[in-house]
Enzyme design. Structure first.
Site, short mmCIF file in Angstrom:
data_model
loop_
_atom_site.label_atom_id
_atom_site.label_comp_id
_atom_site.label_asym_id
_atom_site.label_seq_id
_atom_site.Cartn_x
_atom_site.Cartn_y
_atom_site.Cartn_z
N GLY A 46 0.87 -1.16 0.00
CA GLY A 46 0.00 0.00 0.00
C GLY A 46 0.91 1.21 0.00
O GLY A 46 1.89 1.25 -0.74
N GLU A 47 0.64 2.14 0.88
CA GLU A 47 1.49 3.32 1.00
C GLU A 47 1.90 3.42 2.47
O GLU A 47 1.05 3.63 3.33
CB GLU A 47 0.68 4.54 0.54
CG GLU A 47 1.49 5.69 0.02
CD GLU A 47 2.47 5.30 -1.08
OE1 GLU A 47 2.04 4.68 -2.09
OE2 GLU A 47 3.67 5.59 -0.95
N SER A 48 3.20 3.22 2.74
CA SER A 48 3.62 3.12 4.15
C SER A 48 3.32 4.39 4.95
O SER A 48 2.95 4.32 6.12
CB SER A 48 5.10 2.74 4.23
OG SER A 48 5.88 3.63 3.48
N CYS A 76 6.24 -5.21 0.74
CA CYS A 76 6.39 -3.89 0.14
C CYS A 76 6.21 -2.78 1.19
O CYS A 76 7.09 -2.59 2.02
CB CYS A 76 5.45 -3.77 -1.06
SG CYS A 76 6.04 -2.55 -2.23
N ARG A 103 12.59 3.69 0.07
CA ARG A 103 11.28 3.69 -0.59
C ARG A 103 11.42 4.07 -2.07
O ARG A 103 12.33 4.82 -2.44
CB ARG A 103 10.35 4.70 0.08
CG ARG A 103 10.06 4.35 1.52
CD ARG A 103 9.18 5.41 2.15
NE ARG A 103 7.87 5.46 1.54
CZ ARG A 103 7.02 6.47 1.69
NH1 ARG A 103 7.35 7.52 2.40
NH2 ARG A 103 5.83 6.43 1.11
N ILE A 129 5.96 -3.33 -7.33
CA ILE A 129 5.12 -2.14 -7.57
C ILE A 129 5.63 -0.99 -6.70
O ILE A 129 5.56 -1.06 -5.47
CB ILE A 129 3.63 -2.42 -7.23
CG1 ILE A 129 3.10 -3.62 -8.03
CG2 ILE A 129 2.77 -1.18 -7.51
CD1 ILE A 129 1.73 -4.12 -7.60
N ARG A 130 6.16 0.02 -7.33
CA ARG A 130 6.79 1.15 -6.61
C ARG A 130 7.57 0.60 -5.39
O ARG A 130 7.39 1.02 -4.26
CB ARG A 130 5.74 2.19 -6.18
CG ARG A 130 5.19 2.98 -7.36
CD ARG A 130 4.09 3.94 -6.98
NE ARG A 130 2.93 3.23 -6.49
CZ ARG A 130 2.53 3.22 -5.22
NH1 ARG A 130 3.17 3.92 -4.32
NH2 ARG A 130 1.48 2.53 -4.86
N HIS A 165 5.48 -8.47 -4.27
CA HIS A 165 4.13 -8.87 -3.88
C HIS A 165 3.88 -10.35 -4.18
O HIS A 165 3.28 -10.67 -5.21
CB HIS A 165 3.10 -8.02 -4.65
CG HIS A 165 3.05 -6.60 -4.21
ND1 HIS A 165 2.15 -6.14 -3.26
CD2 HIS A 165 3.81 -5.54 -4.55
CE1 HIS A 165 2.35 -4.85 -3.07
NE2 HIS A 165 3.35 -4.46 -3.83
N GLU A 167 1.72 -12.22 -3.07
CA GLU A 167 0.27 -12.51 -3.10
C GLU A 167 -0.31 -12.30 -4.51
O GLU A 167 -1.45 -12.69 -4.77
CB GLU A 167 -0.47 -11.63 -2.07
CG GLU A 167 -0.62 -10.15 -2.39
CD GLU A 167 0.65 -9.32 -2.20
OE1 GLU A 167 1.72 -9.90 -1.92
OE2 GLU A 167 0.57 -8.09 -2.36
#
Ligand code: GLN
Length: 187
Positions: A46-48, A76, A103, A129-130, A165, A167
């Site tokens: 997600g976005e930490s 991530c 990051r 992903i990023r 990821h 998953e």
């Protein structure tokens, strides 16, 4: 065995599906007190920085205690949260893994990519992903997977992290490794 997936934000549902596929009971953790019901926790991508905001100070402290006691797997953004040193920009971490993590380390062009790395010396698909990059690993940290020269899955005691990821790929080995860690620590 009950596994929690932190469900404040990000791709928690893909982890839920993977865990159920592997026969684990899943709790979507939205409130700090739910941490008391589970044997292990996944912190998804997600976005930490958003996770930190949504957790708040009390949630962060509760999570910090949890990761000291019970198996936790961060992917991530979750890996970023578990680190003891975060760069680009510097950010608070739970200090559960003795790593320095950067990051958004692959730059714009490589924002998202599917690459092949090695897990347990065997090829495995990795969806980035990023993604962050692990720039330093402390002496107590074991490297479980690499992509090129970079460590991408690491473990220190009961805590595991992946910068990609797992998953989102069909290969279930990374999650199975985490479930083994949980069953070892509950038996
Ligand atoms: N770029 C995100 C961060 O810095 C992580 C991206 C992800 O979880 N896919 O928190």
């Amino acid at each position: 065995m009950k596994i929690g997936v932190l469900a404040l934000q990000g791709d928690f549902d893909a982890h839920r599906k993977r865990l159920e596929e592997l026969g684990a009971g899943v709790v979507l953790v939205k409130k700090p007190e739910q941490l008391d019901e589970i044997d292990g926790l996944i912190i998804p991508g997600g976005e930490s920085s958003t996770f930190l905001k949504l957790l708040g100070e009390a949630g962060f402290e509760k999570l910090k205690q949890f990761v000291r006691l019970k198996p936790t797997f961060g992917t991530c953004a979750g890996a970023i949260l578990l680190a003891n040193e975060v760069e680009n920009p510097p950010q608070a971490g739970l200090g559960a893994l003795d790593i320095r993590i950067r990051r958004n380390a692959y730059g714009r062009q490589l924002d998202s990519s599917i690459r092949e790395g090695k897990f347990d010396n065997t090829p495995i698909e990795m969806v980035f992903i990023r993604a962050p990059k692990i720039e330093r690993v402390g002496p107590a940290v074991e490297i479980l997977a690499t992509e090129g020269e970079d460590p991408v899955v690491v473990r220190q005691g009961k805590v595991m992290a992946a910068t990609f990821h797992p998953e989102l790929s069909g290969d279930t080995r990374v999650h199975r490794t985490f479930l083994d860690l949980v069953s070892d620590s509950t038996s």
